[in-house]
Design a protein around this motif. Structure first.
Motif, PDB file in Angstrom:
ATOM      1  N   PRO A  23       0.822  -1.213   0.000  1.00  0.00           N
ATOM      2  CA  PRO A  23       0.000   0.000   0.000  1.00  0.00           C
ATOM      3  C   PRO A  23       0.856   1.263   0.000  1.00  0.00           C
ATOM      4  O   PRO A  23       2.080   1.224   0.176  1.00  0.00           O
ATOM      5  CB  PRO A  23      -0.795  -0.125   1.298  1.00  0.00           C
ATOM      6  CG  PRO A  23       0.111  -0.909   2.200  1.00  0.00           C
ATOM      7  CD  PRO A  23       0.827  -1.886   1.311  1.00  0.00           C
ATOM      8  N   ARG A  24       0.190   2.389  -0.152  1.00  0.00           N
ATOM      9  CA  ARG A  24       0.876   3.673  -0.265  1.00  0.00           C
ATOM     10  C   ARG A  24       1.795   3.937   0.931  1.00  0.00           C
ATOM     11  O   ARG A  24       2.903   4.442   0.756  1.00  0.00           O
ATOM     12  CB  ARG A  24      -0.156   4.794  -0.384  1.00  0.00           C
ATOM     13  CG  ARG A  24       0.462   6.178  -0.581  1.00  0.00           C
ATOM     14  CD  ARG A  24      -0.605   7.243  -0.773  1.00  0.00           C
ATOM     15  NE  ARG A  24      -0.011   8.518  -1.118  1.00  0.00           N
ATOM     16  CZ  ARG A  24       0.407   9.409  -0.223  1.00  0.00           C
ATOM     17  NH1 ARG A  24       0.273   9.144   1.077  1.00  0.00           N
ATOM     18  NH2 ARG A  24       0.936  10.550  -0.603  1.00  0.00           N
ATOM     19  N   ARG A  25       1.360   3.588   2.119  1.00  0.00           N
ATOM     20  CA  ARG A  25       2.183   3.844   3.305  1.00  0.00           C
ATOM     21  C   ARG A  25       3.538   3.158   3.198  1.00  0.00           C
ATOM     22  O   ARG A  25       4.576   3.742   3.527  1.00  0.00           O
ATOM     23  CB  ARG A  25       1.436   3.357   4.561  1.00  0.00           C
ATOM     24  CG  ARG A  25       2.250   3.497   5.844  1.00  0.00           C
ATOM     25  CD  ARG A  25       1.379   3.147   7.050  1.00  0.00           C
ATOM     26  NE  ARG A  25       0.924   1.777   7.007  1.00  0.00           N
ATOM     27  CZ  ARG A  25       1.642   0.746   7.458  1.00  0.00           C
ATOM     28  NH1 ARG A  25       2.849   0.941   7.925  1.00  0.00           N
ATOM     29  NH2 ARG A  25       1.146  -0.474   7.415  1.00  0.00           N
ATOM     30  N   LYS A  42       4.814  12.072  -4.024  1.00  0.00           N
ATOM     31  CA  LYS A  42       3.437  12.332  -4.422  1.00  0.00           C
ATOM     32  C   LYS A  42       2.953  11.358  -5.492  1.00  0.00           C
ATOM     33  O   LYS A  42       1.746  11.253  -5.745  1.00  0.00           O
ATOM     34  CB  LYS A  42       3.310  13.758  -4.944  1.00  0.00           C
ATOM     35  CG  LYS A  42       3.559  14.830  -3.888  1.00  0.00           C
ATOM     36  CD  LYS A  42       3.432  16.222  -4.478  1.00  0.00           C
ATOM     37  CE  LYS A  42       3.687  17.302  -3.433  1.00  0.00           C
ATOM     38  NZ  LYS A  42       3.607  18.672  -4.009  1.00  0.00           N
ATOM     39  N   LEU A  43       3.887  10.646  -6.138  1.00  0.00           N
ATOM     40  CA  LEU A  43       3.517   9.695  -7.181  1.00  0.00           C
ATOM     41  C   LEU A  43       3.106   8.338  -6.616  1.00  0.00           C
ATOM     42  O   LEU A  43       2.711   7.450  -7.360  1.00  0.00           O
ATOM     43  CB  LEU A  43       4.675   9.522  -8.168  1.00  0.00           C
ATOM     44  CG  LEU A  43       5.053  10.775  -8.963  1.00  0.00           C
ATOM     45  CD1 LEU A  43       6.235  10.497  -9.884  1.00  0.00           C
ATOM     46  CD2 LEU A  43       3.874  11.290  -9.769  1.00  0.00           C
ATOM     47  N   ALA A  44       3.207   8.174  -5.295  1.00  0.00           N
ATOM     48  CA  ALA A  44       2.751   6.941  -4.657  1.00  0.00           C
ATOM     49  C   ALA A  44       1.235   6.963  -4.564  1.00  0.00           C
ATOM     50  O   ALA A  44       0.654   7.858  -3.956  1.00  0.00           O
ATOM     51  CB  ALA A  44       3.377   6.797  -3.279  1.00  0.00           C
ATOM     52  N   GLN A  45       0.589   5.978  -5.179  1.00  0.00           N
ATOM     53  CA  GLN A  45      -0.870   5.853  -5.157  1.00  0.00           C
ATOM     54  C   GLN A  45      -1.283   4.839  -4.102  1.00  0.00           C
ATOM     55  O   GLN A  45      -0.452   4.329  -3.352  1.00  0.00           O
ATOM     56  CB  GLN A  45      -1.373   5.464  -6.545  1.00  0.00           C
ATOM     57  CG  GLN A  45      -0.918   6.390  -7.652  1.00  0.00           C
ATOM     58  CD  GLN A  45      -1.358   7.830  -7.451  1.00  0.00           C
ATOM     59  OE1 GLN A  45      -2.463   8.091  -6.984  1.00  0.00           O
ATOM     60  NE2 GLN A  45      -0.489   8.781  -7.788  1.00  0.00           N
ATOM     61  N   SER A  46      -2.562   4.510  -4.043  1.00  0.00           N
ATOM     62  CA  SER A  46      -3.056   3.632  -2.984  1.00  0.00           C
ATOM     63  C   SER A  46      -2.395   2.258  -3.005  1.00  0.00           C
ATOM     64  O   SER A  46      -2.155   1.668  -1.959  1.00  0.00           O
ATOM     65  CB  SER A  46      -4.573   3.495  -3.087  1.00  0.00           C
ATOM     66  OG  SER A  46      -4.934   2.975  -4.353  1.00  0.00           O
ATOM     67  N   ALA A  47      -2.099   1.728  -4.185  1.00  0.00           N
ATOM     68  CA  ALA A  47      -1.457   0.409  -4.263  1.00  0.00           C
ATOM     69  C   ALA A  47      -0.498   0.314  -5.442  1.00  0.00           C
ATOM     70  O   ALA A  47      -0.217  -0.772  -5.931  1.00  0.00           O
ATOM     71  CB  ALA A  47      -2.514  -0.687  -4.360  1.00  0.00           C
TER      72      ALA A  47
END
Length: 256
Positions: A23-25, A42-47
């Protein structure tokens, strides 16, 4: 282990998060820990992680794959690669190789797969990810892979302009085999009501409208509407991926 904020997160704790796409975290933690560098958090999405193209790009003579263990950069000579400068259009039917702006060093438990973003499909721009030493498209395996990622870009219907930093693909990082077997998928299909017909009624896996196949749901296309799709009209105009969507005249590029 890798650094998670102000403490160390051990590999065993990563495994305890469950098997699947990180996941994003956790993607943010990998960036903080320096396992992924040169990528804006900022380019990290939910999965998944959006992959921006960098300044380094080449026009190449053909599509290709590296040999096992061979860096993509070593393939450039046999591809008759020519530098493609920023701002110059990508010609229709020509292959280009653009380096992803970042370097990657996966944890020993992590591997990755990529897929093009929907924008590329809607504009008929062929995009595949190529990883150092991996002789298959869209894969960054085995676990613990490290190196450079590149995008093979082929405009299929009209010339395009792609600014540096544009994201054309997304990378999913996984820590285990994620596909459901056929029985589990059929059970999930019935329990969670994954698909519905146009009237809003759940579709069952026995229906002819859907087929369960190797961990995927294989669908059909509805051809009973007035407009079933759009054809690229092969214009002389250049499709600019960096332009605001409201400024693009779709009728200039597509015909219903």
């Amino acid at each position: 282990c890798y650094i998670h904020g102000s403490y160390e997160l051990k590999l065993e704790e990563v495994r305890e998060m469950g098997i699947g796409s990180l996941p994003r975290r956790v993607l943010m933690d990998l960036i903080t820990a320096g396992r992924i560098t040169g990528i804006d958090p900022k380019l990290a999405q939910s999965a998944s992680l959006d992959l921006p193209i960098g300044e380094e790009c080449y026009r190449v003579g053909s599509i290709f794959l590296p040999r096992t263990g061979e860096p993509v950069r070593e393939c450039l000579k046999r591809l008759d690669a020519q530098v493609h400068r920023e701002g110059v259009i990508y010609e229709r039917g020509v292959s280009y190789l653009a380096r992803v702006a970042g370097d990657f060093k996966f944890l020993p438990s992590v591997y990755g797969y990529a897929n093009p973003k929907s924008t590329t499909g809607r504009t008929h721009t062929h995009v595949r990810m190529v990883a150092d030493g991996v002789p298959s498209y869209d894969s960054a395996v085995p676990s613990g892979w490290k190196g450079e990622l590149w995008l093979l870009i082929i405009p299929k219907s009209f010339p395009v302009r792609i600014p540096v930093g544009k994201t054309l693909a997304q990378l999913r990082l996984c820590n285990g085999y994620t596909k459901l077997d056929r029985t589990d998928l059929e059970l999930a299909f019935e329990k969670y009501k994954l698909l519905f017909d146009p009237s809003g009624e759940p579709i069952h896996c026995e229906d002819q409208l859907v087929r369960v196949d190797e961990g995927s749901l294989v669908l059909t296309v509805n051809l009973e509407t007035e407009i079933v799709g759009w054809e690229c009209s092969e214009p002389t105009a250049v499709f600019d991926f960096g332009a605001p969507s409201k400024s693009i005249d779709a009728d200039e590029f597509f015909v219903p």
